[in-house]
Every structure is written in C-alpha cells, then in structure tokens.
Design an enzyme around this catalytic site. Structure first.
Site, PDB file in Angstrom:
ATOM      1  CD  GLU A 299      -2.822   1.461   2.293  1.00 38.52           C
ATOM      2  OE1 GLU A 299      -3.009   0.489   3.053  1.00 38.52           O
ATOM      3  OE2 GLU A 299      -3.466   2.524   2.371  1.00 38.52           O
TER       4      GLU A 299
ATOM      5  CG  ASN B  71      -4.694   5.187   0.775  1.00 38.52           C
ATOM      6  OD1 ASN B  71      -5.584   4.533   1.303  1.00 38.52           O
ATOM      7  ND2 ASN B  71      -3.408   4.883   0.914  1.00 38.52           N
TER       8      ASN B  71
ATOM      9  CD  GLU C  36      -6.040   0.745   0.405  1.00 39.15           C
ATOM     10  OE1 GLU C  36      -6.226   1.497   1.395  1.00 39.15           O
ATOM     11  OE2 GLU C  36      -5.199  -0.176   0.397  1.00 39.15           O
TER      12      GLU C  36
ATOM     13  CG  ASP D  94      -8.809   2.313   3.412  1.00 36.97           C
ATOM     14  OD1 ASP D  94      -8.588   1.374   4.195  1.00 36.97           O
ATOM     15  OD2 ASP D  94      -7.982   3.217   3.173  1.00 36.97           O
TER      16      ASP D  94
ATOM     17  CD  GLU E 285      -6.956  -0.697   6.864  1.00 35.51           C
ATOM     18  OE1 GLU E 285      -7.622  -0.182   7.780  1.00 35.51           O
ATOM     19  OE2 GLU E 285      -6.616  -0.095   5.839  1.00 35.51           O
TER      20      GLU E 285
HETATM   21  P1  C2E Z   1      -4.942   4.109   5.904  1.00 30.88           P
HETATM   22  O1  C2E Z   1      -5.212   4.112   4.453  1.00 30.88           O
HETATM   23  O2  C2E Z   1      -5.915   3.328   6.733  1.00 30.88           O
HETATM   24  O3  C2E Z   1      -3.483   3.553   6.056  1.00 30.88           O
HETATM   25  C1  C2E Z   1      -3.092   2.674   7.007  1.00 30.88           C
HETATM   26  C2  C2E Z   1      -2.496   3.419   8.160  1.00 30.88           C
HETATM   27  O4  C2E Z   1      -2.302   2.498   9.202  1.00 30.88           O
HETATM   28  C3  C2E Z   1      -1.140   4.013   7.848  1.00 30.88           C
HETATM   29  O5  C2E Z   1      -0.994   5.186   8.601  1.00 30.88           O
HETATM   30  C4  C2E Z   1      -0.219   2.964   8.394  1.00 30.88           C
HETATM   31  O6  C2E Z   1       1.053   3.467   8.734  1.00 30.88           O
HETATM   32  C5  C2E Z   1      -0.964   2.534   9.608  1.00 30.88           C
HETATM   33  N1  C2E Z   1      -0.601   1.202  10.019  1.00 30.88           N
HETATM   34  C6  C2E Z   1      -0.250   0.204   9.208  1.00 30.88           C
HETATM   35  N2  C2E Z   1      -0.018  -0.923   9.902  1.00 30.88           N
HETATM   36  C7  C2E Z   1      -0.232  -0.616  11.196  1.00 30.88           C
HETATM   37  C8  C2E Z   1      -0.179  -1.377  12.421  1.00 30.88           C
HETATM   38  O7  C2E Z   1       0.144  -2.567  12.442  1.00 30.88           O
HETATM   39  N3  C2E Z   1      -0.490  -0.728  13.579  1.00 30.88           N
HETATM   40  C9  C2E Z   1      -0.823   0.588  13.578  1.00 30.88           C
HETATM   41  N4  C2E Z   1      -1.119   1.147  14.761  1.00 30.88           N
HETATM   42  N5  C2E Z   1      -0.897   1.326  12.459  1.00 30.88           N
HETATM   43  C10 C2E Z   1      -0.607   0.728  11.279  1.00 30.88           C
HETATM   44  P2  C2E Z   1      -0.464   6.488   7.922  1.00 30.88           P
HETATM   45  O8  C2E Z   1       0.597   6.180   6.955  1.00 30.88           O
HETATM   46  O9  C2E Z   1      -0.206   7.435   9.037  1.00 30.88           O
HETATM   47  O10 C2E Z   1      -1.710   6.970   7.103  1.00 30.88           O
HETATM   48  C11 C2E Z   1      -2.825   7.453   7.739  1.00 30.88           C
HETATM   49  C12 C2E Z   1      -3.930   7.663   6.749  1.00 30.88           C
HETATM   50  O11 C2E Z   1      -3.599   8.740   5.873  1.00 30.88           O
HETATM   51  C13 C2E Z   1      -4.138   6.488   5.832  1.00 30.88           C
HETATM   52  O12 C2E Z   1      -4.888   5.546   6.488  1.00 30.88           O
HETATM   53  C14 C2E Z   1      -4.858   7.129   4.693  1.00 30.88           C
HETATM   54  O13 C2E Z   1      -6.244   7.282   4.989  1.00 30.88           O
HETATM   55  C15 C2E Z   1      -4.238   8.508   4.649  1.00 30.88           C
HETATM   56  N6  C2E Z   1      -3.268   8.559   3.569  1.00 30.88           N
HETATM   57  C16 C2E Z   1      -1.973   8.169   3.601  1.00 30.88           C
HETATM   58  N7  C2E Z   1      -1.420   8.395   2.384  1.00 30.88           N
HETATM   59  C17 C2E Z   1      -2.371   8.899   1.581  1.00 30.88           C
HETATM   60  C18 C2E Z   1      -2.439   9.344   0.209  1.00 30.88           C
HETATM   61  O14 C2E Z   1      -1.465   9.266  -0.521  1.00 30.88           O
HETATM   62  N8  C2E Z   1      -3.622   9.798  -0.259  1.00 30.88           N
HETATM   63  C19 C2E Z   1      -4.715   9.866   0.517  1.00 30.88           C
HETATM   64  N9  C2E Z   1      -5.835  10.320  -0.019  1.00 30.88           N
HETATM   65  N10 C2E Z   1      -4.708   9.488   1.803  1.00 30.88           N
HETATM   66  C20 C2E Z   1      -3.553   9.001   2.331  1.00 30.88           C
HETATM   67 CA    CA Z   2      -5.690   2.861   2.817  1.00 30.67          CA
HETATM   68 CA    CA Z   3      -7.383   1.810   6.104  1.00 30.72          CA
END
Ligand code: C2E
Ligand code: CA
Ligand code: CA
Length: 540
Positions: free
Chosen positions: A39, A94, A126, A156, A213
């Site tokens: 991802e 995403n 997603e 998602d 997730e």
């Molecule tokens: P998301 O799409 O639900 O992405 C998964 C988030 O869960 C990611 O946080 C990831 O680092 C985190 N995560 C993954 N595995 C674990 C785990 O085992 N435990 C815990 N506690 N967390 C885990 P991240 O990278 O901080 O991203 C947060 C949100 O920001 C993402 O949630 C997504 O909704 C958004 N996002 C990130 N990149 C993009 C992007 O390029 N475009 C858009 N539109 N949204 C983005």
């Molecule tokens: Ca996602």
């Molecule tokens: Ca997610």
C-alpha cells in the site's frame, strides 16, 4: 494542523522540491505468508519541521485543492518503484473522497502508470466510506473507469463510517479492508472479534477479498486466517518503508513466509485441509461427516443434537429426524447417566477420548460395546459452543477378538496333546515361543527359555555342536535337524531329542523365523555322548 502553515503555493513548492515521498507497506497473503503487494502511503518531510504525518497534511491537501497534485506525484514515484521490482506485485493507492468528483482522475492515473511502465491491472484503488456520502453517481462512473482498466477497487476502513452496508452495494468493490480499530483488540475483546468475523464472513458471501489492517501480532494473524481472511497488513509483516527499502522488505516477507508457515490449528480447532471459504469448509465437513466410518454428532451447550450422520442414527436405532433439535436426555434417557459426565467435561473445554461403554439393554442395540470421544468445539472467540462426539461400535471387534482367542485356545490345546513339542525361534535362534511341555521336560520355570535361555537346558557337550548345526541352517536356509540331550534334573537320566524346523521366508527372501518341533528319540546303540549335530550331515 498548526504544524503546517499551508497554502496552495507553499504546497506546490514542497511537491516540486521532492519533500513528499511514497512509503510502502506490505500486503501479505495470510494463508501462505507470501507477499501480495504494497500500500502506498504519503510522507512529507519538511526540512525545518521534520516528518509530518498524513493525518495532518491530507485534510489540508483536500481542503486547499492540492490533493490531485500530490496523488499524481506519489503515483509517479510509486509506480516506477514497483515497476523496478521483480514479479507483478500489486500497488494499493489511496484516493480521497474529494477526488471522486474529478471525472478525469482515471485517465490521469492511467497516463502516469503507462509512463512508468506499470500495468494498471496491478493497481488497487482504496476508497474510504465517507468518499461515498455524496455524488454517488460521479463516484460510480469513476469506479467503472478504474475497473475497465483492470484496476481493483477496495473499500477502506470498513466499519468506521456510516451505513457501511449500503456503500458496499453502491460501487463494484473487489476488496474489503477491515479497519485496524477492530483488528487491534480482537484477541482481547470478544466484541471486536465477533465484528471482524462477521465482516470477513460478509466479504466472503459477497465474493470480496477481505484485508485486515493493523495486524501487529502472530496471534491476530492466526485468528484472522482461521476466520478465512485472505490478506493482512500491519507491523507484523512490515512497517511502511521508503522506495529504497522495498527490496529488503520483500526479502523479509519471503523469509517470514518460509519460517512461519501458518500452523494448522487455532484454539484447539483443527483446520487440517479444510482451507477455503466457510461455505466450502461446510460442504467438506458434511462430506466427511457422511462418509465417516464412525458415528458422529455435534451437541450444543444444551446437549441438543445439532448435527449427526446416518451411521450414528443407525447405531441409535432411530431416524436422524428424531435426533435433530432434541437433547440426549430426550433421545436416550436410559443412556444419559453414563454419557453426561463426559459431555460436561468436554463442555468445560476438556477433550475426552477412549471412553469404552456398554449400551444399557433397554435402548436399541443395547448390550453393544462402543468407544466414544468428546472434543470441545470453539467459536472464533475461543468459547466452547458445543461438543463433537465420535462413536465407534466395538462389538464386531470384540466378537472377532473373542473368536480369535477361542481359535488360539483350540490350537494350543491340540498342540499340547501332540507327542511333539513345538517351538518358534527368530532368524538368529532366539526362542519366541515353546510348548508348555518344554518346561516339563527341562524342569525350568517361567520365561527362562526365552532368547538363548533354551540352550542352558542342553547337555553341556551338546551346546556347541547344536549351535554350529543351527548356524549352518541359518546361513543356507536349509531345514534344521539336530539331536541333543536334555534332562529334567540332576537325578534324572538324559533324554535324546531330535529337533527339526523349517524357515519362514519374507518377501525379500530373508528368513523371518523358524517353526519346528522336538520329539524324543531312542538311544543309539554305539555311544551315549557326542550325539548332537545336524542329523543329515552326520549321515552323509
Ligand atoms: P490508511 O489508508 O488506513 O493507512 C493505514 C495506516 O495504518 C497508515 O498510517 C499505516 O502506517 C498505519 N498502520 C499500518 N499498519 C499498522 C499497524 O500494524 N499498527 C498501527 N497502529 N498502524 C498501522 P499512515 O501512513 O499514518 O496513514 C494514515 C492515513 O492517511 C491512511 O490511512 C490514509 O487514509 C491517509 N493517507 C496516507 N497516504 C495517503 C495518500 O497518498 N492519499 C490519501 N488520499 N490518503 C492518504
Ligand atoms: Ca488505505
Ligand atoms: Ca485503512
């Protein structure tokens, strides 16, 4: 949000400066442990502020109108990074709710992927539930465009939005991502576990791939696998890494896949080969049930028959319909007292096996001996929901054993009446069995004859010649034919005995053992000693 003093031009400059980089988090096949894809997650590194998490800048990108620009930038970098890797791993991207109003989005994505040499059928798009709250028609057109270029669609954060089930229907989704807020506490909280199980079941019944997730522990992974969840993502499999960490992340996943092959049990519930969807598992289970050579039943906590096979119904002398929904007490009140303690033990979580019981005469097939085992059955929350009972009828075995004992007894009695004394020795001459009359003849007791003990009873002068003669037979496989002397006690005279035996050969032509018998023979005229040896050889 105060961390980021953002306006459009500021952000555009940051994008141009390369401050945004894609990070990649592994998506893993829970059943095989193999890598399925990554991802793509946005990261912003501001030289004066350090790393800024996406939860802070994505809302700004959406409200200030630079989310499309950011998506294009990340996609470009992401597609080239994955195109450089071996294989055809998937890339999950995403898309923000606001972007689903932009009808040119699919075309833009296609152009970027093509430029990077990345096939769009490796893309997963997603979408969060909130994206679907308004402008569903536009979202539908965009979704269809993505699908027509071979991309897959994932819903998602499932479970966190509102009217989720409605959204599930509104777009042609291929994947369902179970939000990490449920996964995170599923091993401790029964409710979360139930929700995850229900979502996985829902996904399967709709033909969707389910992705969990936030998988952080092996215990969670094992439970998800048991529920039938296909894919997992989380720190257990790897944290998001920048593009230069992709090769290492791939190697780590490959290594983990070989080291931690999924175990086949969970909470005492054996999966065996019952992989696959619950519906398939059910069909397989039913086939096992119907074809099993033993009686099988499933009793719930109230000791009601929830399932049974025909064999058990026959054993109980009642049709299946008279069992289903009824308690053991209702079906077989006379038998309850005997079986209830074992069922109760299984209901409290203990597996009970090897219980031999005789059915009371009052019930059908009364008097027969049966062998029972009771196995607690647990739900995905680990709670005992019932007992699986297996029953085999021991009567035919008991009868066969009794008949065999009888035959052996006849045979033995007959042998004891014969003038000869039968014996069995192994290929090296160790006695395996002798007639009771050997003991009478030699005055020995108990098992002293076993092994090479039988030789002790021979006349001292006859031991070596007998041994030599027998060894000649062992070497050639020719029949044994020796004469030696024995006596019952020191006060009694020596008796001459002739021992003859034939080899029993195995399929490989090697001797398995020797069968033979001993009989008393008359004294020769010439001498009283030195008679031992192979008779035929001596005659030659
Ligand atoms: P998301 O799409 O639900 O992405 C998964 C988030 O869960 C990611 O946080 C990831 O680092 C985190 N995560 C993954 N595995 C674990 C785990 O085992 N435990 C815990 N506690 N967390 C885990 P991240 O990278 O901080 O991203 C947060 C949100 O920001 C993402 O949630 C997504 O909704 C958004 N996002 C990130 N990149 C993009 C992007 O390029 N475009 C858009 N539109 N949204 C983005
Ligand atoms: Ca996602
Ligand atoms: Ca997610």
């Amino acid at each position: 949000m105060d961390l980021v003093e953002s306006n459009y031009t500021d952000a555009v400059r940051a994008i141009e400066n390369g401050e945004f980089t894609p990070h990649f988090q592994p998506l893993v096949d829970l059943r095989t442990g193999g890598l399925y894809g990554f991802e793509l997650l946005a990261r912003w590194y501001r030289p004066e502020q350090g790393w800024i998490p996406p939860d802070e800048f994505i809302p700004l990108a959406e409200s200030d109108g630079w989310i499309d620009l950011l998506t294009r930038e990340l996609l470009r970098k992401g597609c080239s990074a994955l195109a450089a890797l071996p294989g055809s791993l998937a890339l999950s991207i995403n898309i923000s709710p606001v972007q689903l109003r932009n009808l040119s989005l699919p075309d833009e994505v296609q152009t970027i992927a093509a430029a990077a040499g990345f096939s769009t059928d490796r893309l997963i798009v997603e979408i969060t539930e909130s994206a679907l709250a308004d402008k569903v028609e536009t979202a539908r057109i965009i979704a269809r465009a993505f699908k027509s270029m071979g991309a897959r669609l994932a819903l998602d954060d499932f479970g966190t939005g509102y009217s989720s089930l409605l959204h599930l229907q509104s777009l042609p989704f291929d994947e369902l991502k179970v939000d990490r807020s449920f996964v995170g506490c599923m091993t401790e909280q029964r409710d979360s576990r139930k929700i995850v199980a229900a979502v996985v079941g829902l996904g399967q019944s709709l033909g969707l791939t389910t992705v969990a997730e936030g998988v952080e522990t092996a215990e969670q992974a094992e439970m998800l696998r048991w529920m039938g969840c296909e894919l997992g993502q989380g720190w257990l499999f790897g944290k998001p890494v920048p593009a230069d960490g992709l090769t290492e992340a791939m190697e780590k996943c490959a290594q983990a896949a070989t080291e931690h092959l999924p175990s086949s049990t969970m909470g005492g519930v054996s999966m065996g080969s019952l992989e696959g969807l619950p519906a398939q598992r059910l069909a397989q289970l039913q086939a096992v049930y119907d074809g099993a050579p033993v009686g099988l039943a499933f009793l719930d906590r109230e000791m009601r028959y929830r399932n049974l096979n025909r064999r058990l119904a026959n054993m109980n002398g009642r049709p299946m319909s008279e069992h289903l929904g009824r308690t053991v007490q209702e079906v077989m009140p006379e038998f309850l007292a005997q079986v209830e303690p074992f069922i109760r033990r299984a209901l409290s979580g203990e597996a009970v096996s090897g219980v031999e019981l005789t059915r009371p005469p009052a019930i059908p097939n009364g008097g027969t001996t049966i062998l029972l085992s009771y196995e607690p059955a647990r739900d995905e929350a680990g709670e005992v929901v019932g007992v699986s009972v297996a029953i085999s009828d021991l009567t035919p075995i008991k009868q066969a054993q009794a008949a065999q004992r009888e035959t052996e007894e006849h045979f033995r009695s007959m042998l004891e009446l014969l003038p000869q004394i039968p014996w069995i020795i192994d290929a090296e001459g160790r006695a395996l069995d002798v007639s009771q009359r050997w003991l009478e003849l030699t005055g020995t007791e108990d098992d002293g004859w076993r092994g090479y003990g039988w030789m002790e009873s021979l006349h001292p002068e006859d031991r070596q010649p007998t041994w030599d003669a027998m060894h000649r037979a062992f070497a050639t496989g020719e029949p044994i034919d020796v004469i030696y002397r024995l006596r019952k006690s020191e006060n009694e005279p020596w008796k001459r005995l002739r021992s003859r035996g034939r080899a029993r050969f195995g399929e490989d032509g090697k001797v398995i053992c020797w069968y033979g018998s001993i009989e008393e023979v008359a004294e020769p005229d010439c001498s009283q000693s030195g008679t031992a040896g192979m008779v035929r050889k001596r005659a030659d």
